[in-house]
Scaffold this motif. Structure first.
Motif, short mmCIF file in Angstrom:
data_model
loop_
_atom_site.label_atom_id
_atom_site.label_comp_id
_atom_site.label_asym_id
_atom_site.label_seq_id
_atom_site.Cartn_x
_atom_site.Cartn_y
_atom_site.Cartn_z
N GLY A 41 -7.34 -4.75 -7.76
CA GLY A 41 -6.71 -5.87 -7.06
C GLY A 41 -6.62 -5.63 -5.56
N PRO A 42 -5.98 -6.56 -4.84
CA PRO A 42 -5.90 -6.47 -3.38
C PRO A 42 -5.06 -5.29 -2.88
CG PRO A 42 -4.61 -8.33 -4.21
CD PRO A 42 -5.41 -7.82 -5.35
N PHE A 43 -4.16 -4.79 -3.72
CA PHE A 43 -3.34 -3.67 -3.28
C PHE A 43 -3.45 -2.51 -4.25
CE2 PHE A 43 -1.55 -7.34 -1.22
CZ PHE A 43 -1.27 -6.88 0.06
N LYS A 44 -3.45 -1.30 -3.70
CA LYS A 44 -3.55 -0.13 -4.58
C LYS A 44 -2.22 0.60 -4.65
CE LYS A 44 -5.60 2.66 -0.93
NZ LYS A 44 -6.80 3.28 -0.40
N PHE A 45 -2.09 1.35 -5.73
CA PHE A 45 -0.84 2.04 -6.01
C PHE A 45 -0.53 3.10 -4.97
CE2 PHE A 45 1.63 5.40 -8.03
CZ PHE A 45 2.66 4.68 -8.58
N LYS A 46 0.73 3.13 -4.51
CA LYS A 46 1.11 4.18 -3.57
C LYS A 46 2.21 5.05 -4.14
CE LYS A 46 2.66 4.91 1.17
NZ LYS A 46 3.45 4.26 2.22
N GLU A 47 3.31 4.42 -4.55
CA GLU A 47 4.44 5.23 -4.96
C GLU A 47 5.33 4.46 -5.92
OE1 GLU A 47 7.30 5.88 -1.87
OE2 GLU A 47 7.98 7.79 -2.73
N TYR A 48 5.85 5.16 -6.92
CA TYR A 48 6.85 4.56 -7.81
C TYR A 48 8.06 5.46 -7.84
CZ TYR A 48 9.16 3.44 -12.26
OH TYR A 48 10.09 3.14 -13.23
N ARG A 49 9.22 4.89 -7.54
CA ARG A 49 10.46 5.65 -7.69
C ARG A 49 11.29 4.93 -8.74
NH1 ARG A 49 12.40 9.52 -4.03
NH2 ARG A 49 11.07 9.79 -2.20
N ALA A 50 11.55 5.61 -9.84
CA ALA A 50 12.24 4.98 -10.96
C ALA A 50 13.56 4.38 -10.52
CB ALA A 50 12.47 6.00 -12.06
N GLY A 51 13.78 3.16 -10.93
CA GLY A 51 15.03 2.48 -10.62
C GLY A 51 15.10 1.96 -9.20
N GLU A 52 14.11 2.28 -8.37
CA GLU A 52 14.16 1.85 -6.97
C GLU A 52 13.05 0.86 -6.62
OE1 GLU A 52 15.29 4.71 -3.87
OE2 GLU A 52 14.92 6.22 -5.41
N TYR A 53 11.83 1.32 -6.64
CA TYR A 53 10.77 0.41 -6.21
C TYR A 53 9.39 0.92 -6.63
CZ TYR A 53 10.56 3.85 -2.42
OH TYR A 53 10.48 5.01 -1.71
#
Lengths: 281, 316, 529
Positions: C206-218
Motif C-alpha cells: 500500500g501507500p504507506f509502509k510499517f514503521k512502528e507499533y506500540r501496544a496500546g498506543e499507536y
C-alpha cells in the motif's frame, strides 16, 4: 448495643456539627427519592424538541440529551443508587458477618478453609470478577446489587473474625458455653450483639463503597437498564456533553459525592464514638 | 528468617493453584463465546468448528485447564485469542507503562501523605486538620472517571496546558514528554491514594503522639517538629508498609478506570479489553501475575514489619 | 465484498466487531470547506483515531474495523469498486471467459512490495492457496467455495493468474475485490500464518509502509516512495488508540487526534469549534429493527405491521441522528449502493389508527415485548427508548434488554432463540446483493428474524445464478418487496459515516471516503499551506 454506647454516639454527634449535616443530607436525599413520584414530569418521557436545555424555572436541573426532565431523573436515579448501596450492604454484611463469626468462633480447619477462600477471592482483581460475574446474570438492578454485595463481604469477614476471636474469650461467652447453651444461641445472642458497633461502622462504609462501585460499573456500560438510571449511569452519559451541557455532569456528580461523603463521614463518627479510648476529644 | 520466607512461599503455592482454578472456571463457564468475534456471515459451521479447534476450545474444560497449567509452568503462557500474539509478550509490552504510572503514583502518594498526615495529626482538630480531612473525604468519595474527565476538560481542552491522552506525543520520543502525559492520570491516582493513606497515617500518628515516650520527649523540652521527625516518623512506617504491601498487585494489574479514561497503554486497559472478549489466556496471565505480586507484597510487608518493629516477628 | 460488517456492536465499543469491507467508495457530501483549497505542502504527519489495538496485521485474517482500517494503507487490493464502478489497483485487468467459469487476472508491471521485491503472480497464487488452506483457517475461505467446491488458482506467467470456478457465479468479481495479496517470499513455509512473527513487521503493497507499533498506543506507518499511484504526500500516518470515546473527542479538539469517525450526536458540538472538516458519506449500512418470528405472537403478520405503523421513521431518525443529513430513511433491506436496490416498496408511514386496527384484527391486546440491543451502542439505546415510547401509544409495553455484545451475539445466533422479541441490528453487506443471502435464507445463521419461506429462498437462489441483468434485477426487486410486505424486519435508516478531519488537511475528496476504513487512499491527503 447498650444505652452507654448510644449515649456516646449522641455525645459524639453533638461535637461534630458536620455529622449532623451528613445525617440531614442523607435524610433529605432518602425522602426525596421516596417521594420522587410527586414530580410533575415523567422521568422517562422523551421530548425530542427539548434536548439539552439549561436549568430554568420549568426544568430546575435542565433536560438531558433526550429532552427528559433532569431533576425527575435525578430523583428516581437516587432511588436506584441508594437502594443499590443499601441492599448490597445488607448482602455484604450478611455474608461477611456469617463467615467471620463462624471462622472466628470455630477456629481450626473451618477457620483455615474460610479464610483461605477469602484470600483467594481477594487475590483476583475485583474488576475481573465483576465483569465476569456480570456475564452470568441477566442485566438489571438485581444483578448489580448481587454482584456488588458478593464482592464486598471479604473485608467485613476479616474484621468480624478478628473481633470474634477476642469476644469469644470473654467471661460471659465462656459462662454461656459452660452453662450448656447451643452454639447457635451463643453466636446470635452473645457474640453478634457485642460486635454490633463494628458491624454498623463497616455497614456504613460499605454503603458508600457500593454506590461508588455502581458508578464505576456504569462507566463500563454495565449497570442499570434504560430507561431507568442511577446517578452513576447519569454521570456516565453526561461525559459526552461536558463542553455544551456541563450541568449534566455536575448534578449527578455532586449527588454521588455528597452521598458517599456523608456515609463515609458517618461511618467515621460512629467508629470514634464506639471506640473505647483513642481519638476521643 | 530464611526458613520463614521459604515456609511462606510454600504456603503460597496451593493458594495460587486455587486462584488459578477458580479464575479459569469462572471465565470458561461464563456464557458468551470467544469464537463469536471471528465468525462472519458466510462461514459454514465447519469453518467455525475449525476456528474453535485451532483455539483449543473444543476440549473439555479440565483438559484445557491442565494444558494451560502445564504450559504456563514451562513458560508458555499461550496466545491471545484476539490478536494471536503470545500472552507473555502482550504483558511485557504493557508492564513498563503500568509500573511507571502506578509506581510514581505510589511514590508521590507516600511522599505527600506522610508529611501531610503528620502535620494534620499534630494540629489535631485545628482548622488545618479539618480542611485536610475534608479534602481526604472528598478524595475517597469522588468517582474517578468523573474526576479524570473533568481534569481533561479543564487542563487539556480549556487551558491547553497538558496532553489529554496516551503516553507520548506522536513523533516525540523523550522522557519529559512521557512525564507530561503522566501528570493528569497521576493526579487522579495520587489524589485518591493520598486521601486513603492520610486516614491511616494520621490516626497512627495521633496514637503515637499519646504514647509515653513522646510525652517524655516533650517533658525534655523538644518541639513538636523534632518529636515528629526524630521519633514518631519511624513508627508511622507500619501503616506505610501495610499500604505498600496492599498496593503491590496494583503496581502490575494497573488501574482499570484511570487507564481507560486517559488511554494509558497499560495493563488495566489490556485487562478490560480481554475480559470483554473472554480472552482467557490473557485474563489468566494478568490474574496470575497480580496474585503472585499480592503474595510477594504481603511477604515483603511482613518482613519489613519485623525489621521496623522486632516485637512483631515473634508473633508470627 | 468478501467483507461484510454485521454490526452487532457500535463503533464505540471495547468489544470487537465482525467486519468486512466491501470494495466500494462512496460519494461524499460534506461541508463546503472540505474541498481542497490550500496549496499542498510536502511531508507532515496525520494522526487517526482508532478504538482499540489492531489484531493481526495480515489481510488473510483481518475482520475487525481497526485492522481493516490500518491494512487499507498498508496493503493494496487487486481492484476495488468505486460507486459500483471497478477501479483497478494492483491488477490492470480481469477478464471472464465466455462461459463465466474462468477469470484471467493481469497484474500491473513493475510493482514492488515495501521491501523492494517485485509483486508477481506467485504472490496472488500463494495468498489464494493460503486462504483456501483449511489449516490456515482464514475467515475468508468460505467466499471462494462454490457449492462445496473451492475455486482453482493457477499461475499463467509472471504477471498473469487464472481463477477457475466450479460453477458460474455472479458474485465472484465482487468477492475478489475484497482479496488482498500477501508477499509469498515473506510468508512461505510459515506453519501458521496467523501466529507468524512476520506479522509483527508486515511487508505490504500500500501507500504507506510499517514503521512502528506500540501496544496500546499507536501504529505508525511511513511513506512508501515506490507506491504505484504516486509518492504519498504525507510523511507518516499514525493510528492512535483512544479507548474512551468522550476522551477521544476531547483529544480531537485538543489536536492530539486529527481524524476520527464520530457519532451524529457529536457532530454539532465538534463542528461549532470550526476546527474540522466534516466528511459525511453513506456507509452502505442499514440500521433495522428485527422481529423474532420464533415468538408466537410475532408470527402474526398483522402484529408486525401494526408495530411498523406505530413507529414514525422520521421522528426516530431525528431522535437518534439529529437530522436526515446523517441518516436517510430506509424502506428496502438493500442499501442504496447495492445493485438492484429499489425504493418501490411499502414504507408504512406513521399511522396510529391503522396500527391499533391491525392489533384488534390480530386479536392481540396487552402485549408485552422484550427489545434487545447491545449496551454499548448509543444510537441503539436512543432508538430503544423511542420505540418503547411509541409502542406504548398503541398499548404495547416494551421491556428493554441492553445486553453485552457477547451475550447478544450468542442469543441472536441461536436458531431457536426466544430470549427476546425485538432486536436492533445493522449491517454493511456491500454492493453485490447475493451477499445479503446469508441474512435472509431460511436456514442462514444470520437470519435474525427466523422468517422461513421456501419460495423466498428460491428467489435468492435463482437470483444468484441468473446472468441476465434485467431478470436478475426483477428477482431482487421481488425479494425486497417480500420482506417489506411480510414486515420481517423494519428498516430504519441508511446511516452515514461522519469523519471529523482537522482543517489543515486537504485532498480528502481525492482520498475517497470509504465504508468501514474511512478513506480509500490516504496517499492523496496533504497538509494545506
Amino acid at each position: 448495643m447498650n444505652a452507654l454506647k448510644l449515649r456516646q454516639v449522641v455525645a459524639q454527634f453533638k461535637h461534630q456539627k458536620l455529622a449532623i449535616a451528613a445525617l440531614v443530607v442523607l435524610l433529605v436525599f432518602t425522602l426525596a427519592s421516596i417521594f420522587a413520584f410527586l414530580s410533575p414530569y415523567d422521568p422517562n418521557k422523551l421530548v425530542v424538541t427539548e434536548r439539552l436545555q439549561s436549568p430554568s424555572a420549568t426544568h430546575w436541573f435542565g433536560t438531558d440529551d433526550h429532552g427528559r426532565d433532569y431533576l425527575s431523573r435525578a430523583l428516581y436515579g437516587g432511588r436506584v443508587s441508594l437502594s443499590v448501596g443499601f441492599l448490597s450492604m445488607i448482602i455484604a454484611v450478611g455474608i461477611g458477618t456469617t463467615v467471620g463469626t463462624i471462622s472466628g468462633y470455630f477456629g481450626g480447619w473451618v477457620d483455615n478453609v474460610l479464610m483461605r477462600m477469602v484470600d483467594v477471592l481477594m487475590s483476583i482483581p475485583s474488576f475481573f470478577l465483576m465483569l465476569i460475574l456480570n456475564a452470568y446474570l441477566k442485566p438489571g438492578i438485581t444483578t448489580i446489587i448481587v454482584i456488588i454485595g458478593m464482592l464486598s463481604w471479604m473485608n467485613i469477614a476479616r474484621i468480624v473474625r478478628a473481633e470474634t476471636l477476642s469476644v469469644k474469650e470473654r467471661e460471659y461467652v465462656l459462662y454461656a458455653r459452660v452453662s450448656g447453651q447451643s452454639t447457635f444461641n451463643i453466636i446470635v445472642k452473645h457474640i453478634v450483639p457485642s460486635m454490633m458497633p463494628t458491624i454498623i461502622v463497616a455497614a456504613t462504609i460499605s454503603i458508600a463503597s457500593s454506590i461508588m462501585m455502581e458508578s464505576s460499573l456504569s462507566f463500563l456500560g454495565l449497570g442499570i437498564q434504560p430507561p431507568n438510571s442511577s446517578w452513576g449511569s447519569m454521570l456516565n452519559s453526561a461525559q459526552g456533553y461536558i463542553g455544551d451541557a456541563p450541568y449534566m455532569a455536575l448534578f449527578p456528580g455532586f449527588l454521588i459525592l455528597l452521598t458517599v461523603l456523608s456515609f463515609n463521614f458517618l461511618g467515621d463518627v460512629l467508629r470514634t464514638a464506639f471506640e473505647p479510648k483513642a481519638n476521643r476529644k | 528468617m530464611h526458613k520463614y520466607i521459604l515456609r511462606r512461599i510454600l504456603q503460597a503455592i496451593p493458594l495460587l493453584i486455587v486462584i488459578s482454578i477458580v479464575s479459569f472456571a469462572l471465565i470458561k463457564l461464563a456464557p458468551g463465546d470467544p469464537v463469536s468475534s471471528f465468525v462472519t456471515p458466510d462461514m459454514s459451521p465447519e469453518d467455525v468448528e475449525r476456528i474453535r479447534q485451532n483455539m483449543g476450545l473444543d476440549q473439555p474444560i479440565y483438559v484445557q485447564y491442565w494444558h494451560w497449567l502445564v504450559n504456563m509452568l514451562s513458560g508458555d503462557w499461550g496466545y491471545s485469542l484476539v490478536n494471536h500474539r503470545p500472552v507473555l509478550t502482550l504483558i511485557m509490552e504493557r508492564l513498563p507503562a503500568t509500573i511507571g504510572l502506578m509506581g510514581s503514583a505510589l511514590f508521590l502518594s507516600l511522599l505527600i501523605s506522610v508529611p501531610l498526615s503528620m502535620y494534620a495529626a499534630a494540629r489535631k482538630n485545628k482548622a488545618a486538620d479539618k480542611v485536610l480531612s475534608l479534602i481526604s473525604y472528598i478524595g475517597i468519595s469522588i468517582p474517578s472517571f468523573w474526576f479524570g474527565i473533568m481534569l481533561i476538560y479543564l487542563f487539556a481542552v480549556k487551558l491547553q496546558w497538558l496532553p489529554s491522552m496516551g503516553m507520548r506525543t506522536i513523533g516525540v520520543n523523550s522522557f519529559l514528554d512521557v512525564v507530561k502525559h503522566g501528570i493528569l492520570p497521576c493526579t487522579v491516582l495520587v489524589f485518591m491514594n493520598v486521601s486513603v493513606y492520610m486516614r491511616y497515617i494520621r490516626s497512627q500518628t495521633i496514637s503515637q503522639l499519646e504514647e509515653d515516650y513522646v510525652q517524655i520527649q516533650y517533658a525534655y523540652g523538644s518541639t513538636t517538629g523534632t518529636v515528629l521527625v526524630r521519633h514518631v516518623l519511624k513508627n508511622t512506617l507500619l501503616p506505610v508498609i501495610t499500604i505498600f504491601g496492599m498496593s503491590f498487585p496494583e503496581l502490575i494489574a494497573g488501574a482499570f478506570i484511570t487507564e481507560s479514561v486517559f488511554s494509558w497503554p497499560g495493563m488495566g486497559a489490556l485487562g478490560i479489553t480481554s475480559v470483554f472478549a473472554l480472552d482467557y489466556p490473557v485474563i489468566m496471565g494478568i490474574t496470575m501475575i497480580s496474585s503472585v505480586m499480592l503474595v510477594i507484597g504481603n511477604l515483603l510487608a511482613d518482613i519489613l514489619y519485623g525489621i521496623v518493629d522486632p516485637r512483631i516477628k515473634t508473633m508470627k | 465484498m468478501k467483507k461484510k460488517l454485521l454490526s452487532l456492536t457500535a463503533l464505540l465499543t471495547l468489544v470487537t466487531v465482525i467486519v468486512t469491507a466491501c470494495g466500494g467508495s462512496a460519494p461524499a457530501s460534506n461541508s463546503p470547506t472540505a474541498t481542497t483549497t490550500g496549496q499542498a505542502q510536502a511531508g507532515g504527519q496525520l494522526i487517526v483515531a482508532v478504538q482499540e489495538d489492531p489484531r493481526v496485521l495480515n489481510p488473510v485474517y483481518a475482520g475487525d474495523r481497526v485492522t481493516l482500517t490500518i491494512n487499507q494503507s498498508l496493503f493494496s487490493h487487486l481492484y476495488t469498486y468505486n460507486n459500483g464502478e471497478k477501479k483497478f489497483v494492483l491488477a490492470e485487468s480481469l477478464t471472464p471467459s465466455a462461459d463465466n467459469l474462468t477469470y484471467t487476472l493481469k497484474l500491473r508491471k513493475g510493482l514492488t512490495w515495501h521491501d523492494g521485491k517485485p509483486i508477481t503472480a506467485d504472490d496472488v497464487v500463494f495468498t489464494m492457496e493460503s486462504v483456501l488452506d483449511e489449516k490456515q483457517h482464514s475467515s475468508d475461505r468460505a467466499n471462494f467455495i462454490f457449492n462445496g467446491t473451492p475455486l482453482q488458482v493457477k499461475k499463467v506467467d509472471e504477471l498473469t493468474v487464472e481463477f477457475k470456478l466450479p460453477q458460474a457465479s455472479a458474485a465472484f468479481e465482487g468477492v475478489l475485490a475484497g482479496f488482498i495479496p500477501i508477499p509469498k517470499h515473506v510468508f512461505e513455509g510459515e506453519a501458521d500464518l496467523e501466529k507468524s512473527k512476520k506479522n509483527e513487521k508486515p511487508i505490504g503493497s500500500g501507500p504507506f509502509k510499517f514503521k512502528e507499533y506500540r501496544a496500546g498506543e499507536y501504529v505508525t506507518l511511513e511513506r512508501f516512495d515506490n507506491y504505484f499511484a504516486g509518492k504519498p504526500k504525507l510523511d507518516t500516518v499514525t493510528y492512535r488508540i483512544a479507548k474512551d470515546p468522550n476522551a477521544a473527542n476531547m483529544a480531537l479538539q485538543n489536536g492530539e487526534l486529527q481524524m476520527r469517525k464520530i457519532d451524529a450526536v457529536d457532530h454539532n458540538k465538534l463542528n461549532s469549534t470550526n476546527r474540522f472538516n466534516m466528511v459525511t458519506y453513506p456507509e452502505g449500512r442499514l440500521n433495522y429493527l428485527a422481529f423474532n418470528l420464533n415468538v408466537d405472537v410475532l408470527k402474526k403478520k398483522e402484529v408486525r405491521q401494526a408495530i411498523a405503523y406505530a413507529l414514525d421513521r422520521k421522528e426516530l431518525i431525528t431522535a437518534t441522528y439529529l437530522s436526515e443529513e446523517f441518516a436517510k430513511p430506509a424502506a428496502s433491506i438493500f442499501t442504496p449502493d447495492t445493485m438492484y436496490h429499489t425504493s418501490e416498496v411499502e414504507t408504512y408511514e406513521h399511522n396510529v389508527d391503522r396500527a391499533k386496527e391491525l392489533l384488534t384484527q390480530a386479536g392481540v391486546s396487552n402485549l408485552k415485548l422484550r427489545l434487545a440491543y447491545v449496551n454499548t451502542n448509543k444510537a441503539h439505546e436512543t432508538q430503544a427508548l423511542y420505540v418503547q415510547q411509541k409502542l406504548g401509544e398503541i398499548g404495547i409495553t416494551v421491556e428493554l434488554m441492553a445486553l453485552d455484545s457477547g451475550a447478544f451475539g450468542n442469543m441472536s445466533l441461536d436458531m431457536n432463540n426466544t430470549a427476546y422479541d425485538l432486536s436492533f441490528g445493522g449491517y454493511i453487506m456491500g454492493h453485490e446483493p447475493d451477499g445479503y443471502k446469508s441474512l435472509y435464507l431460511s436456514d442462514a445463521a444470520y437470519n435474525y428474524s427466523h422468517y422461513k419461506n421456501p419460495e423466498f429462498d428460491a428467489l435468492w437462489n435463482q437470483a444468484a445464478v441468473e446472468m441476465d441483468p434485467a431478470k436478475r434485477g426483477e428477482l431482487y426487486k421481488q425479494i425486497q418487496q417480500t420482506v417489506a410486505n411480510e414486515m420481517t424486519i423494519y428498516p430504519i435508516a441508511y446511516d452515514n459515516a461522519i469523519i471529523a478531519v482537522d482543517k489543515k488537511f486537504g485532498g480528502l475528496q481525492e482520498a475517497g471516503p470509504k465504508p468501514v476504513v474511512m478513506f480509500e487512499d490516504l496517499s492523496k491527503v496533504f497538509i494545506q499551506q
